[in-house]
Design a protein around this motif. Sequence first.
Motif, PDB file in Angstrom:
ATOM      1  N   ALA A  55       0.818  -1.214   0.000  1.00 50.13           N
ATOM      2  CA  ALA A  55       0.000   0.000   0.000  1.00 50.13           C
ATOM      3  C   ALA A  55       0.856   1.270   0.000  1.00 50.13           C
ATOM      4  O   ALA A  55       0.664   2.158  -0.829  1.00 50.13           O
ATOM      5  CB  ALA A  55      -0.945  -0.024   1.200  1.00 50.13           C
ATOM      6  N   GLN A  56       1.814   1.336   0.937  1.00 54.08           N
ATOM      7  CA  GLN A  56       2.613   2.564   0.998  1.00 54.08           C
ATOM      8  C   GLN A  56       3.507   2.706  -0.225  1.00 54.08           C
ATOM      9  O   GLN A  56       3.719   3.808  -0.729  1.00 54.08           O
ATOM     10  CB  GLN A  56       3.438   2.585   2.283  1.00 54.08           C
ATOM     11  CG  GLN A  56       2.545   2.747   3.514  1.00 54.08           C
ATOM     12  CD  GLN A  56       3.344   3.083   4.749  1.00 54.08           C
ATOM     13  OE1 GLN A  56       4.562   2.898   4.801  1.00 54.08           O
ATOM     14  NE2 GLN A  56       2.659   3.558   5.766  1.00 54.08           N
ATOM     15  N   ALA A  57       4.047   1.575  -0.712  1.00 53.92           N
ATOM     16  CA  ALA A  57       4.874   1.640  -1.911  1.00 53.92           C
ATOM     17  C   ALA A  57       4.033   2.150  -3.079  1.00 53.92           C
ATOM     18  O   ALA A  57       4.508   2.927  -3.904  1.00 53.92           O
ATOM     19  CB  ALA A  57       5.472   0.279  -2.226  1.00 53.92           C
ATOM     20  N   ALA A  58       2.765   1.707  -3.129  1.00 48.35           N
ATOM     21  CA  ALA A  58       1.890   2.136  -4.222  1.00 48.35           C
ATOM     22  C   ALA A  58       1.523   3.611  -4.077  1.00 48.35           C
ATOM     23  O   ALA A  58       1.391   4.331  -5.057  1.00 48.35           O
ATOM     24  CB  ALA A  58       0.618   1.291  -4.246  1.00 48.35           C
ATOM     25  N   TRP A  59       1.373   4.065  -2.849  1.00 42.50           N
ATOM     26  CA  TRP A  59       1.036   5.482  -2.661  1.00 42.50           C
ATOM     27  C   TRP A  59       2.276   6.352  -2.861  1.00 42.50           C
ATOM     28  O   TRP A  59       2.268   7.298  -3.629  1.00 42.50           O
ATOM     29  CB  TRP A  59       0.430   5.721  -1.284  1.00 42.50           C
ATOM     30  CG  TRP A  59       0.123   7.176  -1.086  1.00 42.50           C
ATOM     31  CD1 TRP A  59       0.947   8.111  -0.539  1.00 42.50           C
ATOM     32  CD2 TRP A  59      -1.047   7.866  -1.505  1.00 42.50           C
ATOM     33  NE1 TRP A  59       0.359   9.336  -0.585  1.00 42.50           N
ATOM     34  CE2 TRP A  59      -0.867   9.234  -1.177  1.00 42.50           C
ATOM     35  CE3 TRP A  59      -2.229   7.489  -2.142  1.00 42.50           C
ATOM     36  CZ2 TRP A  59      -1.831  10.206  -1.442  1.00 42.50           C
ATOM     37  CZ3 TRP A  59      -3.186   8.456  -2.410  1.00 42.50           C
ATOM     38  CH2 TRP A  59      -2.984   9.798  -2.064  1.00 42.50           C
ATOM     39  N   GLY A  60       3.333   6.020  -2.153  1.00 43.71           N
ATOM     40  CA  GLY A  60       4.526   6.871  -2.171  1.00 43.71           C
ATOM     41  C   GLY A  60       5.355   6.678  -3.429  1.00 43.71           C
ATOM     42  O   GLY A  60       6.223   7.476  -3.723  1.00 43.71           O
ATOM     43  N   GLY A  61       5.137   5.582  -4.137  1.00 44.63           N
ATOM     44  CA  GLY A  61       5.917   5.335  -5.351  1.00 44.63           C
ATOM     45  C   GLY A  61       7.342   4.918  -5.055  1.00 44.63           C
ATOM     46  O   GLY A  61       8.238   5.140  -5.864  1.00 44.63           O
TER      47      GLY A  61
END
Lengths: 654, 262
Positions: A248-254
């Motif tokens: 989730a965070q990788a997908a949000w923060g890129g």
Amino acid sequence: MSDDVRQPSLSTFPRLLMHHAKVRPGHPATREKYLGIWQTWNWSQVAEEVRALACGLAELGFKRGDNLAIIGDNRPRLYWSMYAAQCLGGVPVPMYQDAVAAEMIFVLQDAGIKFAIVEDQEQVDKLLENKAHCPELAHILYDDPRGLRHYNQPFLHGIDEVQEMGRIHNRNHPDFLDGEIENGRAEDVSVMLYTSGTTGKPKGVCMTQDAFIEAARVGCEFDKLGPEDNILSYLPMAWVGDHLFSFAQAAWGGFTINCPESGDTVMTDLREIGPSYYFAPPRVFENLLTQVMIRMEDAGALKRKMFHYFMGVARRCGAEILDGKPVGAGDRLLYALGNLLIYGPLKNVLGMSRIRVAYTAGAAIGPDLFRFYRSIGVNLKQLYGSTETCAAVCLQPDGQIKLDTVGPPAPGVEVKIADNGEVLVRGKVMLKEYYKRPDATAEVIDAQGYFHTGDAGFFDEDGHLKIIDRAKDVGKLANGAMFAPNYIENKLKFFPHIKEAVCFGHDRDRVCAFINIDMGAVGNWAERRNIAYSGYTDLAQKAEVYELIRECVEQANAELAHDAMLADSQVHRFLVLHKELDPDDDELTRTRKVRRGFIADKYGVLIDALYSGKTSQFIETEVKFEDGRKGKVSADLRIAEAKTCPAQASKKAA
Amino acid sequence: MSEGRQIGEVILDLKNISLRFGGVKALTDISFDVREHEIRAIIGPNGAGKSSMLNVINGVYRPQEGDIVFRGQHHRDMDTYEAAKAGIARTFQNIALFKGMTVLDNIMTGRNLKMKSNFLLDALYWGPAQREEIEHRKKVEEIIDFLEIQHIRKTPVGRLPYGLQKRVELGRALAAEPSILLLDEPMAGMNVEEKQDMCRFILDVNDQFGTTIVLIEHDMGVVMDISDRVVVLDYGKKIADGTPDAVRANQDVIDAYLGVAH
């Protein structure tokens, strides 16, 4: 995400993926070490891989509302499978990869799994074994073809093969997938994570796209995580922590996720990647520290002296320096020198040189352990949350770190303490429901919309939440004093020689404990003293080991005596178990939490012996091996007394 | 990777092999054959001549009598170098690795025969030499991946536990991309779990690369489980030859292993 926060068009993970593919196509999204070399896929490549996989799945008949089981170690293609399922409006269901076949049946049946994407032959075999019990299971996709050449079941497909189908499908229907992604709604279920089942059968926790995106957004903004960050993804994908941080965070923060080569190489891979963002349960930090301590024991006298001297300096002022508090010039100078000679190289060996933010959660962390990492300059923080709350209820802000609290509630999350001390949570990050379990859902979400966490805690004077124990575990001694077993166990577990402890005391006149020694640490200790032993069971029962453990217990007792609330909880008698507590024997959950009730039943004779004043007790226990076979371990366990201290008036009302 | 496992023609035929060390008869008139892609086990009590047999196959020992037909060519005896070049690789009963070198380097030595570039280019690490090195390294990494020893690739072999050293030795033999692999007690001294791992690797090698395997093993369970055919030696003589089931039922074999009442 820095560029365009909170666009309505970015309300689902597939949309986030396509967004990154457009905005930063060349930026590394996923890395995996293969054949000794780190292979990189950038966001645009990941989007293409996901597109092919999703179209392939659609070709096989995967459709909106279907659940996709994902089983395996952290592999890039398994992470991509999550996006692929979500693109089509399906729900990924990551499952614990080390579960034995029979344990998987429940989840496979409960979630009505028709499609599964698994890592390798081992997982395929487990599913084939379960196929008779799961008639709905229609397709199994595998990542690694090794050993699968002679499997000719028509429902088995390599991911490559399915992606190839998908590419053809995509050429023929170029708008299909984008349409499907368009159809995705923020209120759709994004993932179903099964609870570890500390109590009873696992329950499927349904989280919406919105909830996980909110949790990811809050986390990223809170710690200013962006595309330049790196994380090592090595924790089970079925665990909410990994889903939040690596997906989730990788997908949000890129930012970039890095998949280790294998479970055994994590330490090396950590060193090579040098992540800026790191997450580990307390156990991992504990193991690392134990290893460091063992290796320091083996180091030369000069190095050992230096290490201990500078660790003293760090204990005195390291955490304060990290928090930006005022520290004397002398200490600052010494700390800088220590950083040059000890902390810097140590962090480098641990792969922690570049860490900006590290989190721990999942269990309480020993205060000394926590302080150790902070004092050498690793910005280790605690967070609090559960599967049902995206692991994002409380976060410790930089500079306001307290050892024994988990920080104030995260932005947008409402936390309240019930009359019985239970922590209640309300906010966007909450679960939608337990899958097909309206009864269980109704049990945990009350009329006002609060989620009942089942944890007991309270707010301190600064508004930080302090968690003591599971609400249902907190009991009372016969004399009415509070008994918080977890609290005592954590105190014991901080000793490097003790791996696991289970305390008993509810409705009893005093507290007794089972101890598991740490094979690595105690083994090394024994070798150093020329104590011969043949294995775990033998070592555990050595008189010298009992003496060693007794010292630890007595030290813990002395600390407990300082706390007026807990002085009665001192451990009077203990024994060292003849086998390690193991999730395969159902004694620990897959996330390695003690299943107290189960252990109390299984080792009832031992508990009776502890309270009856016997000095030894014979026990025979069945153990399960990894392949499902069973064996027996038996031993005559000694039972030892530990000195307790008189309760002291709490001088420092902490 | 070659095609699937399908037991083929006789690839190695040993005819009437006799080997003597002075007056000691190590092997007496032994004949058996090995078919392509099969797993062939040699078993027998201590001193039966099993290792001598392997040593004859790859040319360490030269039999006084007999005929070795390898891929249709007759040899009076084999030459170690020729054997290796022809695709016969082996592991040893007592591990024979370079203890001070890393796992990676040890396996790399198995590529020795495949290295073509000359000393000078190698020294300069230039042009074809560099390309070749990368090629070899890739092959070695594939073997490391195959044997699941990534976590020890940079560890000196001497520091590894016995079971892993055995695995590294298998890796080195595999690096030569052999057509016949001779394994001398690959599971001796291992615990149950290590044995299971090793069995799986042997079967995988046989299955994935189609490698013919001749192995000596003491653990009867293992032999009966994984081999296609078994030859039994006792005091340097062949006493049985056939499928595991046939051999298990053979009275001579039972006598040799359990002893005979006198």
